[in-house]
Design an enzyme around this catalytic site. Structure first.
Site, PDB file in Angstrom:
ATOM      1  N   HIS A   1       1.589  -7.072   5.083  1.00 43.22           N
ATOM      2  CA  HIS A   1       1.664  -5.728   4.497  1.00 43.22           C
ATOM      3  C   HIS A   1       3.109  -5.236   4.448  1.00 43.22           C
ATOM      4  O   HIS A   1       3.957  -5.728   5.186  1.00 43.22           O
ATOM      5  CB  HIS A   1       0.815  -4.734   5.308  1.00 43.22           C
ATOM      6  CG  HIS A   1      -0.639  -5.021   5.265  1.00 43.22           C
ATOM      7  ND1 HIS A   1      -1.237  -5.975   6.076  1.00 43.22           N
ATOM      8  CD2 HIS A   1      -1.636  -4.508   4.497  1.00 43.22           C
ATOM      9  CE1 HIS A   1      -2.539  -6.024   5.813  1.00 43.22           C
ATOM     10  NE2 HIS A   1      -2.802  -5.148   4.860  1.00 43.22           N
TER      11      HIS A   1
ATOM     12  N   ASP B   1       0.834  -1.200   0.000  1.00 41.65           N
ATOM     13  CA  ASP B   1       0.000   0.000   0.000  1.00 41.65           C
ATOM     14  C   ASP B   1       0.871   1.254   0.000  1.00 41.65           C
ATOM     15  O   ASP B   1       2.068   1.211   0.285  1.00 41.65           O
ATOM     16  CB  ASP B   1      -0.921   0.003   1.224  1.00 41.65           C
ATOM     17  CG  ASP B   1      -1.848  -1.209   1.238  1.00 41.65           C
ATOM     18  OD1 ASP B   1      -2.123  -1.746   0.154  1.00 41.65           O
ATOM     19  OD2 ASP B   1      -2.287  -1.614   2.321  1.00 41.65           O
TER      20      ASP B   1
END
Length: 200
Positions: free
Chosen positions: A153, A8
């Site tokens: 992540h 992200d």
């Protein structure tokens, strides 16, 4: 099992290099789901992900909730990322992960009609909260089973070391690691009420 990492944008710290170094050491290939905005600004890392044999999935351009945007915006989010990845590293993505896992029937059909396989997960490390290495490790190990897709992540400081622990423990337990594209069925399957694929 398949390990996946959502890459992200907008994090002050990120650990993609450490994650790549861990995966290289363990000789494991995973699926990186990249946002286009990140890919645009990290072309060297994007190329490294490809060159080191990892799979790359589309994770939209700036990570909006797909249940709250129009189809025109969905198309823009997906195509922009597709173009960035294609132009910079000549890679054709076939997998899509909804930002925040947020989807409904309309968005699912729209994305699938573009030719993508939409990939969720069944084991969430919740590593972005950075609540402690052992807590994250135990959360994963309690839930993982054959066929699991694990979620990590790029902004989580315990993830590189935990990936090493998880890979070594699961390898000892007889698991094999493959990118999502090698784990999923692409034909002659149905999806059960838990969102899991089963052979027809």
């Amino acid at each position: 099992v398949a390990l996946t990492c959502n890459v992200d944008l907008g994090w002050e710290d990120e650990y993609v290099i450490s994650i790549l170094e861990t995966l290289k050491k363990e000789n494991v290939h995973i699926t990186f789901n990249v946002t286009g905005k990140w890919a645009e600004n990290k072309k060297d890392l994007l190329l490294r992900i490809k060159n080191e044999g990892h799979e790359i999935g589309n994770h939209s351009y700036i990570h909006p909730m797909f249940t709250k945007i129009t189809e025109d915006r969905m198309l823009e989010e997906i195509k922009k990322t597709e173009d960035i990845v294609k132009e910079n590293i000549d890679y054709d993505m076939t997998l899509f992960r909804f930002p925040s896992g947020d989807y409904n029937d309309k968005s699912l059909k729209f994305v699938e009609d573009l030719g993508y396989k939409c990939i969720q997960w069944d084991v969430d490390s919740v590593d972005w909260k950075q609540s402690g290495a052992d807590e994250e490790y135990n959360r994963v190990m309690k839930k993982v089973k054959s066929g699991s897709i694990l979620l990590f992540h790029n902004n989580a400081k315990y993830t590189p070391s935990n990936l090493s622990r998880i890979i070594e423990k699961l390898s000892d337990d007889g698991y094999e690691f493959v990118p999502v594209g090698e784990l999923i069925y692409t034909e002659n399957y149905y999806i059960n009420e838990n969102g899991e694929q089963n052979k027809k």
